[in-house]
Design a protein around this motif. Structure first.
Motif, mmCIF file in Angstrom:
data_model
loop_
_atom_site.group_PDB
_atom_site.id
_atom_site.type_symbol
_atom_site.label_atom_id
_atom_site.label_comp_id
_atom_site.label_asym_id
_atom_site.label_seq_id
_atom_site.Cartn_x
_atom_site.Cartn_y
_atom_site.Cartn_z
ATOM 1 N N HIS A 1 0.708 -0.982 0.185
ATOM 2 C CA HIS A 1 -0.125 -0.418 -0.100
ATOM 3 C C HIS A 1 1.113 1.069 -0.361
ATOM 4 O O HIS A 1 1.716 1.190 0.467
ATOM 5 C CB HIS A 1 -0.788 0.506 1.161
ATOM 6 N N ALA A 2 0.017 2.227 -0.567
ATOM 7 C CA ALA A 2 1.145 3.583 -1.186
ATOM 8 C C ALA A 2 1.528 4.164 1.120
ATOM 9 O O ALA A 2 2.718 4.564 0.756
ATOM 10 C CB ALA A 2 0.814 4.661 -1.613
ATOM 11 N N ASN A 3 0.244 4.267 1.321
ATOM 12 C CA ASN A 3 0.154 4.134 2.854
ATOM 13 C C ASN A 3 -0.581 3.497 3.484
ATOM 14 O O ASN A 3 -1.321 2.829 3.979
ATOM 15 C CB ASN A 3 -0.439 5.693 3.308
ATOM 16 N N PRO A 4 0.455 2.259 4.515
ATOM 17 C CA PRO A 4 0.604 1.192 4.683
ATOM 18 C C PRO A 4 -0.196 1.528 6.238
ATOM 19 O O PRO A 4 -1.070 0.299 6.821
ATOM 20 C CB PRO A 4 1.793 0.645 5.370
ATOM 21 N N ARG A 5 -0.219 3.193 6.761
ATOM 22 C CA ARG A 5 -1.079 3.244 7.781
ATOM 23 C C ARG A 5 -2.457 4.017 7.782
ATOM 24 O O ARG A 5 -2.880 4.857 7.948
ATOM 25 C CB ARG A 5 -0.115 4.074 8.342
ATOM 26 N N SER A 6 -3.401 4.293 6.380
ATOM 27 C CA SER A 6 -3.804 5.144 5.836
ATOM 28 C C SER A 6 -5.374 4.312 6.359
ATOM 29 O O SER A 6 -5.922 5.288 7.150
ATOM 30 C CB SER A 6 -4.027 4.704 4.810
ATOM 31 N N PHE A 7 -5.107 3.727 8.009
ATOM 32 C CA PHE A 7 -6.340 3.105 8.393
ATOM 33 C C PHE A 7 -6.519 3.432 9.617
ATOM 34 O O PHE A 7 -7.421 3.681 9.921
ATOM 35 C CB PHE A 7 -6.372 1.969 8.707
ATOM 36 N N LEU A 8 -5.602 4.588 9.491
ATOM 37 C CA LEU A 8 -5.060 5.327 11.120
ATOM 38 C C LEU A 8 -5.346 7.101 11.136
ATOM 39 O O LEU A 8 -5.563 7.719 12.003
ATOM 40 C CB LEU A 8 -4.409 5.313 11.810
ATOM 41 N N ASP A 9 -6.040 7.171 9.875
ATOM 42 C CA ASP A 9 -6.662 8.919 9.160
ATOM 43 C C ASP A 9 -7.592 9.480 10.236
ATOM 44 O O ASP A 9 -7.977 10.393 10.224
ATOM 45 C CB ASP A 9 -6.484 8.937 7.680
ATOM 46 N N GLY A 10 -8.039 8.329 10.397
ATOM 47 C CA GLY A 10 -9.542 9.031 11.157
ATOM 48 C C GLY A 10 -9.584 9.006 12.519
ATOM 49 O O GLY A 10 -10.118 9.368 13.491
ATOM 50 N N ALA A 11 -8.266 9.198 13.114
ATOM 51 C CA ALA A 11 -7.326 8.689 14.756
ATOM 52 C C ALA A 11 -7.997 9.934 15.062
ATOM 53 O O ALA A 11 -6.726 10.851 14.975
ATOM 54 C CB ALA A 11 -6.985 8.120 15.162
#
Length: 373
Positions: free
Chosen positions: A70-80
């Motif tokens: 993934h381009a940003n493997p931590r994008s699931f945290l964007d809404g944290a």
């Protein structure tokens, strides 16, 4: 009388219990005590007729590997709203993410994040917890084949859910009453051929204080050792055994059932994570019994050194303090943990559920190490 009825009736009417967050709304404490237990349907059961065949090998594909591309493997945290590292090398605490609504991309990234951080505590997860056992199974199966524990209690009809339970009169936890401490570092069911990887745990009821969970990084523990000693440890393999745990249940403890005959398996003393490539110690006091090929005194001396290192290295450890609706996810391959049973005199309930998908057979850090001899 069913097990649920037995456990429920064993709780004194005057017992003060800490409710889930949605129940803790400032109402009178006495009125809360008189309400039916919200999670009674998830109390532990121990069906005597329940038996399962031996586990069979399967091919495990780690979801975290997909997140590497993934381009940003931590994008699931964007809404944290908050991401806090508990220590530099182990543990994070996250707020503002609803685990229950993560899509497959988010779940893949979650698996990678937990592999890298070892353990992650997600706060404010009432939606996740209240979705119930069918959702728990769907969640867990995304990360691997669900493990059925051979001795622990489970909710009626859901043997894949491992429960911990203790109240004023009953304990279905594994406890060593002849020890001066309740700390017992372990990696869950490491005696299986394919032990769990990404593991999810949450409390349905908890004492007003105490009952924290301690974690330690087996990656950091290995890095503290000298390169020469680590090189030697990579050549070793050890026996992990479930026999003692089964015998504990057969003696009438913890519900007194053994659903699957105990096994012993050989694993590398140093394993490699299939996604991150990190190396980690893979021994623990609860299930590791001996190092293969060494004489008894040699094996005991090495294991004692490693156990003491794991026990005493506070700089490799993190502590998770539970608050209502917290879900903790850890990578069972690169961490060890221990319950902290310091709340017994409070006479309060602690009721937790664990979802434990199995992962790969431990991969030796040393290429070519033969685990079948």
């Amino acid at each position: 009388m069913s097990t649920v009825e037995t456990i429920t009736q064993s709780i004194p009417e005057t017992l003060s219990l800490r409710p889930a967050a949605s129940e803790d709304n400032g109402a009178d404490q006495q009125s809360r005590q008189e309400e039916p237990y919200r999670y009674a349907h998830l109390l532990p059961q121990f069906p005597r007729q329940e038996h399962f065949p031996p586990l069979t090998p399967f091919e495990h594909v780690d979801p975290g590997a997909r997140a590497l591309s993934h381009a940003n493997p931590r994008s699931f945290l964007d809404g944290a709203t908050s991401v806090i590292e508990l220590t530099p090398n182990l543990g994070s605490e996250i707020q503002g993410i609803n685990l229950a609504t993560l899509d497959n991309i988010g779940r893949d990234q979650l698996a990678l994040e937990v592999a890298r951080r070892g353990v992650v505590a997600f706060r404010d997860q009432q939606d996740f917890i209240d979705r119930g056992p069918d959702f728990y199974l769907e969640w867990g199966r995304y990360f691997g084949r669900l493990h059925i524990h051979p001795t622990s209690g489970h909710p009626e009809g859901y043997p894949e859910l491992h429960l911990v339970y203790r109240d004023a009169n009953t304990t279905f936890n594994y406890e060593l009453h002849d020890s001066i401490t309740t700390t017992l570092w372990h990696s869950d069911v490491s005696y299986e051929l394919q032990p769990p990887g990404l593991t999810t745990f949450f409390l349905l009821s908890q004492p007003t204080t105490g009952g924290d969970t301690l974690f330690t990084s087996q990656v950091s523990a290995l890095k503290r050792l000298s390169p020469q000693f680590v090189a030697f440890l990579r050549t070793l393999k050890a026996v992990h055994s479930g026999v003692e745990q089964a015998n504990y249940s057969r003696a009438g403890n913890r519900g007194g059932v053994v659903r699957r005959e105990p096994v012993e398996h050989i694993h590398p003393v140093v394993r490699r994570h299939p996604v991150t490539g990190e190396e980690a110690l893979y021994v623990n006091r609860q299930f590791t019994r001996r190092i293969v090929g060494l004489k008894r005194e040699e094996s005991e001396a090495i294991l004692r050194l490693l156990y003491d290192h794991i026990d005493k290295s506070g700089d490799n450890q993190a502590r998770v303090k539970w608050s209502p609706n917290t879900v903790v996810i850890w990578d069972n391959r690169v961490t060890a943990h221990s319950a902290n049973v310091d709340y017994g005199e409070l006479k309060q309930r602690r009721h937790g559920a664990r979802i434990a998908p199995q992962a790969e057979r431990p991969i030796p850090a040393l290429d070519g190490l033969d685990l079948d001899k």
